[in-house]
Design an enzyme around this catalytic site. Structure first.
Site, short mmCIF file in Angstrom:
data_model
loop_
_atom_site.label_atom_id
_atom_site.label_comp_id
_atom_site.label_asym_id
_atom_site.label_seq_id
_atom_site.Cartn_x
_atom_site.Cartn_y
_atom_site.Cartn_z
N CYS A 61 0.84 -1.21 0.00
CA CYS A 61 0.00 0.00 0.00
C CYS A 61 0.87 1.26 0.00
O CYS A 61 0.65 2.19 -0.78
CB CYS A 61 -0.91 0.02 1.22
SG CYS A 61 -2.10 -1.35 1.28
N ASP A 654 35.91 18.32 16.36
CA ASP A 654 36.43 19.65 16.60
C ASP A 654 37.15 19.62 17.95
O ASP A 654 36.74 18.90 18.86
CB ASP A 654 35.28 20.66 16.63
CG ASP A 654 35.75 22.04 17.03
OD1 ASP A 654 36.70 22.53 16.40
OD2 ASP A 654 35.19 22.60 17.99
#
Length: 1001
Positions: A61, A654
């Site tokens: 579906c 970082d």
């Protein structure tokens, strides 16, 4: 893939303003081209809507809906979530309208309802509202088209969509051009009934009312509301006790309505705001209850049929009763026919309706298989009865097959609904964090407290001052105005250690105040609150579709037609083979023939081969994983992020604020001139006072402490972004100040030029760095400190050494990632020596260190690792790292509550703890291991079950699968996959002490 750079919006966070260095021009390399069809990214000029799709029952579906949407000219991307019954559609509004998308879904045989737009390339046109109007008298699609045409032709109406099923019209309009009343009048002039329901003005509230006991109470309530200024409409439901009030927000607000009703009733009526999430949950419970009622009804009617067929022949009295003739048929046949007819056409009506929709669209789904299987057994049984009545030759009937099949399918649906409901436990738990009540402090014009009263937490307004007692939940996001305490934020961030709170500290609604009394000023309420944003993020993630699900959708789209074909081949194979070979009579059922014998195998194949389990394999696991992640402080944006994360090869960190604590402190101050140290620090602090760089803050605190031996300076006021401490008494006057990105600052003090920054700043200014100063700098950098040079009128006068301590878990997490087969990389704007010193401490290899990288270059650094096709994750603080977070395949933002983090990252790690990087990757791997296992369950089930149902082992082993048993197996297959996914709820994140024991699988 992370959002593109043009989708990012840089915002000031936690009271700090990003420096010019952090906010340099952002660019991405051209070769950093990401392709991911699953990400519902909003490109410039595109719009996005959510559509509720009703009627989907399996992956076939959802695949059908996706196919219908992709066929619409102007639809760019679409993703259909089976479990949530929603379609997420990105489209070009110049080529296609919302109503066209809705019509495409309905033409595919499903019901569609346009929901509120989650986001677009921009917001709705400034000044427009989205209003809902009740439209009565519509009976067909022609009525809908008529109303839509009239609404769209009205001046000021931007869009209009009308739903026949709900009799609701959604209209986007400009209130400066047209009013709600004008729209209602236009609907009524067209011959329909019209009334206003609600709009995005937040002018409707749903209240629960207690104290209305008799009819007189109803009249009292109506009288109060009728004379209430600003209330336009109201509706009270005595059964549910719910009061819907429509009001003018310019004249009255929701809190004054509640207070006015309670005061007008002299305290007889008590009101509380109905939580929208709680109402949504009640609807889900109602749906599960409805399916359960159908199942119990079917079971109640099927048991007698089964007893008549199996048990009664062994009880002489009952058998004689069932064999008594009543007209052309036996009493037992009449009973079975009547009972099964009710099951087939009343209880099982939903399967025929859904199958009809699918067939009209030229597609097939589970409902087609159920309808085929039950209809075949039912109509054969009816035909056998009629044939026996006409000829006297009575063949066996299989009414019990039809009824038991519908019963087992409904059982499977009910168990699925319960299992799927459990996958939303994370949202339910988050909703439960929301406090029900709050203590409001009422002040006079002078700011003096004159009253404290308890109010509903959902009635809090921005600017309210709230009192929070020890042990109580904080009722809203806000700022502490008075008091000190410790707050348990573990339910939101996952961090177990209580967080100290003092004046100007920010607090999050739903967390628990542990010790002292706090007065907080509410800043964010409703959908703007952090908790609401987290709930919204989890909801969005749970309806997302992982790329691996494309495989399931493809299989499901072709599987059902193959099953139907296989069923026909099974029937003709056994039937023609029986005629040609003449099977032994012992194979045939009593009074049966080759036709009946072949039909039973054919029905079993149709029933047992339903691909529902295949369609549930991925979405259920993704839903559970996102919920588990939220409970552990890891917010995942969707299945596509999960799938990429489990393949990560590089994790780029970082340095500042990620591997380190992000709290720079001055550790060394050395003067190379005859200047006094105190005078030197005053000069540097004066120059840095106007800078917003974190290093400037560290220098100010060091100088302040040196002069006054006091505690560190208070933090900046997050409300006005200004400094709240008074340092004018000891700092020097500064003029011509300027910040030089990537270098430092320069200014004039007493007519002399002052430079504070790195080597590059002094070199560009023509200032020579003496050998002994350079040696001192090298010593600082090799000990992981950053050297800051200070020059006065072209003479270098001193150096400051600044250190940013590592997080205690950094080294362990880096080693743990390497144990998992992931390569850690560090990128920083710091110099090489400092970067290498930090890398040595945490265990990152020197070839994986990238130093002196400007913020704009971090994205380029990410892309350089992607050139060979490797999956790269970026871990940053979500502010100056946002370009890199967006460029990476997986962006992981450390720390919660920042707009930039939620916008740019795929994972938001709520705690400021690197262990969650391991958790994110480990959870992703375990989730996809579970998804693969689900596919094995689903596919292996069909591979094994279909041959058994088709009778492949019957000639040699005598094994066959009656249709009603096949129905039971089919229902339980879906449940087994869902339960397999639910096992992810037992996930435990790796502890710090066991991370190093992780090995590559």
């Amino acid at each position: 893939m992370a959002p593109s750079i043009r989708d990012l919006q840089l915002t000031q966070v936690n009271g700090s303003t990003p420096s010019d260095e952090d906010m340099e021009d952002v660019r991405l390399l051209d070769y950093c081209d990401k392709r991911d069809d699953n990400l519902m990214r909003i490109e410039e000029g595109m719009s996005r809507i959510l559509v509720r799709v009703t009627g989907m029952t399996c992956a076939a579906c959802s695949n059908s809906v996706e196919g219908a949407l992709r066929a619409v000219n102007g639809v760019v991307k679409t993703s259909v979530a089976l479990l949530q019954n929603k379609a997420d559609v990105v489209y070009n509004p110049d080529l296609v309208k919302e109503e066209d998308i809705k019509n495409a879904i309905e033409d595919a045989g499903f019901e569609a309802e346009i929901l509120t737009e989650p986001s677009t390339s921009g917001q709705k046109p400034h000044g427009t509202l989205m209003g809902q109007f009740m439209i009565g008298g519509m009976t067909c699609a022609a009525c809908v088209n008529s109303v839509e045409g009239i609404l769209r032709s009205l001046p000021g109406v931007k869009k209009a969509v009308v739903a026949l099923a709900t009799s609701i019209g959604e209209v986007e309009y400009d209130p400066a051009v047209i009013s709600k009343e004008d729209i209602v009048n236009a609907i009524e002039d067209a011959g329909f009934e019209g009334s206003f329901v609600q709009s995005s003005e937040q002018d409707k509230i749903v209240l629960g009312v207690t104290g209305v006991l008799i009819e007189l109470d109803v009249h009292i309530l109506e009288g109060i509301l009728s004379h209430f200024k600003g209330i336009r409409q109201f509706r009270f439901d005595r059964i549910s006790g719910e009061l819907e009030v429509l009001f003018d927000p310019e004249l009255v607000n929701s809190r004054s309505i509640v207070e006015g009703i309670e005061a007008g009733s002299l305290g007889k009526f008590k009101l509380h705001v109905m939580n929208p999430y709680a109402r949504m949950t009640s609807r889900d419970v109602s749906e599960a209850s409805s399916i359960f009622q159908l199942f119990t009804s079917s079971l109640f009617l099927s048991i007698p049929v089964f007893l008549i067929q199996v048990i009664c022949p062994h009880i002489p009295l009952l058998d004689a009763l069932m064999l008594r003739r009543c007209g052309p048929f036996l009493m037992g046949d009449w009973l079975k026919w009547v009972l099964v007819s009710i099951v087939q056409f009343v209880i099982g009506k939903r399967f025929y309706i859904a199958a009809g929709r699918a067939l009209r669209n030229g597609s097939t789904n589970m409902d087609v298989l159920v309808a085929l299987g039950t209809s075949a057994s039912y109509f054969y049984s009816v035909g056998a009865l009629l044939y026996g009545a006409l000829t006297g030759f009575w063949s066996p009937t299989y009414f019990e097959t039809s009824s038991m099949l519908i019963t087992f399918v409904l059982l499977g649906k009910y168990l699925e609904s319960l299992a799927k409901g459990k996958t939303s436990d994370a949202i339910k738990k988050l909703v439960e964090l929301t406090p029900a009540k709050a203590l409001l402090i009422v002040k006079d014009k002078g700011g003096k407290c004159i009253e404290e009263r308890e109010i509903d937490a959902l009635l809090i307004q921005p600017g309210d001052t709230l009192k929070v007692l020890p042990g109580a939940k904080l009722p809203a996001d806000g700022i502490v105005e008075w008091g000190t305490s410790y707050v348990d934020e573990s339910m939101v961030t996952g961090e177990a250690i209580p967080v100290p709170k003092e004046i100007d500290s920010s607090v999050v609604g739903g967390t628990i105040n542990l010790r002292g009394v706090l007065h907080i000023k509410a800043t964010k309420v409703g959908s703007d609150a952090v908790l609401s944003q987290i709930i919204s993020l989890v909801e969005t993630a749970q309806m997302s579709k992982a790329p691996i699900q494309k495989f399931a959708d493809l299989v499901a789209s072709i599987f059902v037609p193959m099953v139907v074909a296989l069923s026909l081949l099974t029937f003709f194979g056994w039937y023609i083979g029986g005629i040609a070979v003449a099977y032994p009579e012992t194979w045939l059922p009593e009074n049966g023939n080759y036709f009946v014998f072949a039909l039973m195998f054919s029905i079993s194949v149709v029933v047992i081969a339903c691909p529902c389990a295949l369609g549930l394999a991925t979405p259920t696991a993704v839903m559970v994983a996102t919920g588990v992640g939220a409970n552990n402080g890891v917010l995942i944006k969707g299945g596509d992020a999960l799938e990429r994360a489990q393949k990560v090869k590089y994790v780029i960190f970082d340095k500042t604020g990620t591997l380190t604590q992000g709290k720079a402190t001055v550790t060394t101050a050395k003067v190379f001139s005859g200047m006094d140290l105190g005078e030197f620090l005053t000069l540097v602090a004066s120059a840095e006072f106007s800078s917003e760089h974190p290093l400037a803050r560290a220098i100010l605190e060091y100088a302040h402490h040196f002069h006054f031996l006091e505690d560190p300076l208070p933090t900046k006021n997050t409300q006005n972004q200004g400094r709240v401490f008074n340092v004018s008494g000891w700092l020097l006057d500064v003029s011509d100040f300027s910040a030089l990105p990537g270098r430092g600052v320069q200014c004039l003090i007493k007519g002399k030029q002052v430079l504070v920054g790195n080597r590059k700043l002094l070199t560009e200014s023509g200032i020579t760095i003496p050998t002994h100063v350079e040696s001192f700098l090298v010593e600082l950098e090799e000990s992981a400190q950053t050297g800051i040079l200070v020059a006065l009128d072209d003479n270098l006068i001193g150096v400051l050494g600044v250190s940013d301590p590592l997080k205690r878990e950094s080294a362990v997490v880096i080693e743990g990632l390497m144990k998992m087969g992931v390569i850690p990389v560090m990128v920083t704007g710091d110099n090489w020596r400092t970067a290498m010193a930090v890398a040595r401490k945490v265990g990152i290899q020197h070839q994986h260190v990238m130093a002196e990288v400007m913020p704009a270059g971090k994205a380029d650094a990410v892309c350089s690792f992607q050139r060979d096709g490797s999956i790269v994750a970026m871990v940053g603080d979500g502010i100056n790292d946002s370009p890199a977070l967006a460029a990476a395949d997986i962006g992981m933002a450390i720390g919660a509550g920042t707009d930039i983090a939620i916008e740019a990252a795929d994972y938001v790690l709520m705690r400021n703890n690197l262990e969650d990087v391991i958790t994110a990757i480990d959870l992703s791997r375990k989730t996809f291991a579970r998804i693969r296992l689900n596919y094995v369950f689903a596919m292996a089930y069909n591979v094994v079950a279909i041959p058994v149902a088709a009778g492949a082992f019957f000639p040699s082993l005598g094994i066959k699968l009656p249709p009603w048993v096949a129905g039971a197996c089919m229902a339980l297959s879906s449940v087994s996959v869902v339960c397999s996914s639910l096992l992810l709820r037992r996930y435990k994140k790796p502890r710090l002490t066991t991370i190093l024991e992780i090995t590559v699988e």
